[in-house]
Write a protein that holds these residues in place. Sequence first.
Motif, short mmCIF file in Angstrom:
data_model
loop_
_atom_site.label_atom_id
_atom_site.label_comp_id
_atom_site.label_asym_id
_atom_site.label_seq_id
_atom_site.Cartn_x
_atom_site.Cartn_y
_atom_site.Cartn_z
N ASP A 1 -67.24 10.95 25.50
CA ASP A 1 -66.25 10.05 26.10
C ASP A 1 -65.32 10.74 27.09
O ASP A 1 -64.32 10.18 27.51
CB ASP A 1 -65.41 9.42 24.99
CG ASP A 1 -64.63 10.49 24.22
OD1 ASP A 1 -64.96 11.68 24.37
OD2 ASP A 1 -63.68 10.14 23.51
N THR A 2 -65.63 11.97 27.46
CA THR A 2 -64.72 12.64 28.40
C THR A 2 -64.84 12.00 29.78
O THR A 2 -65.78 11.25 30.05
CB THR A 2 -64.96 14.17 28.44
OG1 THR A 2 -63.86 14.77 29.13
CG2 THR A 2 -66.25 14.54 29.16
N SER A 3 -63.89 12.26 30.62
CA SER A 3 -63.88 11.63 31.96
C SER A 3 -63.27 12.61 32.95
O SER A 3 -62.61 13.59 32.56
CB SER A 3 -63.04 10.36 31.91
OG SER A 3 -61.69 10.71 31.65
N LEU A 4 -63.44 12.30 34.23
CA LEU A 4 -62.84 13.16 35.26
C LEU A 4 -61.32 13.14 35.14
O LEU A 4 -60.67 14.17 35.38
CB LEU A 4 -63.25 12.67 36.64
CG LEU A 4 -64.52 13.27 37.24
CD1 LEU A 4 -64.69 12.83 38.68
CD2 LEU A 4 -64.53 14.79 37.17
N GLU A 5 -60.77 12.02 34.73
CA GLU A 5 -59.31 11.91 34.60
C GLU A 5 -58.84 12.87 33.50
O GLU A 5 -57.90 13.63 33.67
CB GLU A 5 -58.89 10.47 34.23
CG GLU A 5 -59.07 9.44 35.34
CD GLU A 5 -60.55 9.18 35.66
OE1 GLU A 5 -61.36 9.12 34.72
OE2 GLU A 5 -60.89 9.07 36.86
N LYS A 6 -59.54 12.81 32.33
CA LYS A 6 -59.15 13.68 31.21
C LYS A 6 -59.30 15.14 31.61
O LYS A 6 -58.43 15.97 31.36
CB LYS A 6 -60.03 13.40 29.99
CG LYS A 6 -59.56 12.22 29.18
CD LYS A 6 -60.37 12.15 27.90
CE LYS A 6 -60.31 10.75 27.33
NZ LYS A 6 -61.36 10.48 26.37
N GLN B 1 -72.27 14.35 29.88
CA GLN B 1 -73.01 13.07 30.00
C GLN B 1 -74.51 13.29 29.77
O GLN B 1 -75.17 12.51 29.10
CB GLN B 1 -72.78 12.47 31.39
CG GLN B 1 -71.37 11.92 31.58
CD GLN B 1 -71.10 11.50 33.02
OE1 GLN B 1 -71.74 11.97 33.95
NE2 GLN B 1 -70.11 10.63 33.21
N LEU C 1 -68.28 17.38 33.49
CA LEU C 1 -68.52 15.98 33.09
C LEU C 1 -70.02 15.70 33.00
O LEU C 1 -70.49 15.12 32.02
CB LEU C 1 -67.85 15.04 34.11
CG LEU C 1 -68.04 13.55 33.84
CD1 LEU C 1 -67.32 13.14 32.56
CD2 LEU C 1 -67.53 12.71 35.02
N ARG C 2 -70.75 16.15 34.03
CA ARG C 2 -72.21 15.92 34.04
C ARG C 2 -72.87 16.58 32.83
O ARG C 2 -73.79 16.04 32.24
CB ARG C 2 -72.83 16.48 35.33
CG ARG C 2 -73.02 15.43 36.42
CD ARG C 2 -74.03 15.88 37.45
NE ARG C 2 -73.77 17.20 38.00
CZ ARG C 2 -72.93 17.43 39.01
NH1 ARG C 2 -72.27 16.45 39.57
NH2 ARG C 2 -72.75 18.66 39.45
N ASP D 1 -64.83 20.33 37.46
CA ASP D 1 -64.69 19.24 36.50
C ASP D 1 -65.89 18.29 36.57
O ASP D 1 -66.35 17.78 35.54
CB ASP D 1 -63.38 18.48 36.75
CG ASP D 1 -62.16 19.30 36.33
OD1 ASP D 1 -62.34 20.34 35.69
OD2 ASP D 1 -61.03 18.89 36.66
N GLU D 2 -66.40 18.09 37.77
CA GLU D 2 -67.59 17.22 37.90
C GLU D 2 -68.80 17.84 37.20
O GLU D 2 -69.57 17.14 36.53
CB GLU D 2 -67.90 16.98 39.39
CG GLU D 2 -66.96 15.97 40.03
CD GLU D 2 -67.10 15.87 41.54
OE1 GLU D 2 -66.29 15.16 42.15
OE2 GLU D 2 -68.01 16.52 42.10
#
Length: 430
Positions: free
Chosen positions: A234-239, A204, A200-201, A196-197
């Motif tokens: 706008d995605t995030s680690l939580e999503k 971003q 996300l990167r 997921d990280e």
Amino acid sequence: MQSVRRVAVIGGNRIPFARSNSRYAHASNADMLGAALDGLVARFGLAGQRVGEVVAGAVLKHSRDFNLTREVVLGSRLDPHTPAYDIQQACGTGLEAAILVANKIALGQIEVGIAGGVDTTSDAPLAVNEDLRRTLIQLNSARTLGERLKLAAKLRPLQPFKPEIPRNAEPRTGLSMGEHAAKTALRWNVDRQAQDELALRSHQRLAAAYEKGFFDDLMTPYLGLTRDQNLRADTSLEKLGSLKPVFGAKGPDAERATMTAGNSSPLTDGASTVLLASEEWAREHHLPVLAWFSWSETAAVDFVHGDEGLLMAPAYAVPRMLARAGLALQDFDYYEIHEAFASQVLATLAAWESPEFCKERLGLDAPLGSIDRDKLNVNGSSLAAGHPFAATGGRIVATLAKLLDQKGSGRGLISICAAGGQGVTAILER
Ligand SMILES: CC(=O)CC(=O)SCCNC(=O)CCNC(=O)[C@H](O)C(C)(C)COP(=O)(O)OP(=O)(O)OC[C@H]1O[C@@H](n2cnc3c(N)ncnc32)[C@H](O)[C@@H]1OP(=O)(O)O
């Protein structure tokens, strides 16, 4: 025999990548590749010119598209005397096309060439079942009414006319790319958080690259899209962490499934092209060189009889290429590792760090070691941009060449895993 010449990457052009069955739902492979090529021709003043060769391909192609690339060239503003043809190397198609063109330039067989790729999962070729298809072909060539009636009579029991939809699966195992990658993720203990990280990167960094205008001279807007449609700034680690696993989510290891829609590349439509040339041609046409195309290597793994992961061939191709080039894995300023799945990128990096893998599988005394993650996919990759299979290679070559040009010097590594257990890799230098 002519000596080997340096091969210049002059530039690239692609259309923004679209989510499957969305903005490009009604565009064909020819439409999209044509748009990417038209943009390249306009950007580099190639209208009316005879280019040495145009080599491109699509992984999913209609049977009517015998030589899709040639048809696209005939519909373009290039001189119609430009030879053009299709190749197919699954997700490595775009890069393999660039290697082919680069090798012809290096050998002095052509001065300039264009490599490209296109794919659509929105306009995938459907086939009718085997019996029906053969009967229809025979019916078409039947000479007498009697023959035709006999064949027509055979048609009824073949109902229903169920189409065969191409699956994103390996013919020899029946498993999808994602299911294969899930097995590899377990083998390498790739955890969910790390995937997921990475995803996300990717989002971003792609978003930041757009903000900086990085793609302004690498892309032509198409059908209302100016950016890759899959990009979720706008995605995030939580999503990402809330998404349910989709691959490896059934069977005895279901509890350990980690691969989701967020850390897998999405089904995508799009096209890309890259312009390659000899140093002399670039000079004569007053076109600056972004980078030099210096090394390449293709490898295959035995995922059918052996225990090698379907998408792990780059883990073998890269060390072979490094050995030939006399380089270490750490000798690079940029690493462009195609993100088919976050887990496959992380498994490849883990393999290079593993003393056992490097000794037993690669025959090396010491592991290749780790890379500086800050140099990996610095402007995002397929998890964010999307992955129209054959178009990914062109996206990566153009991105890396421009990164090297902006830096002014340095070296970049490209690694692309492909279906069929193959991997295509290359090195660009500046
Ligand atoms: C082919 C080769 O030679 C080598 C290779 O490259 S192998 C790779 C080939 N490619 C593939 O195999 C494609 C793999 N991907 C897929 O099959 C599909 O994209 C998939 C099954 C993973 C997901 O399909 P899907 O369910 O239709 O995706 P999608 O509807 O977009 O997303 C599911 C959910 O996740 C959410 N989501 C997806 N990405 C997200 C993100 N980054 N952040 C937040 N949410 C996200 C979506 O919003 C959606 O949520 P809702 O259900 O609430 O709307």
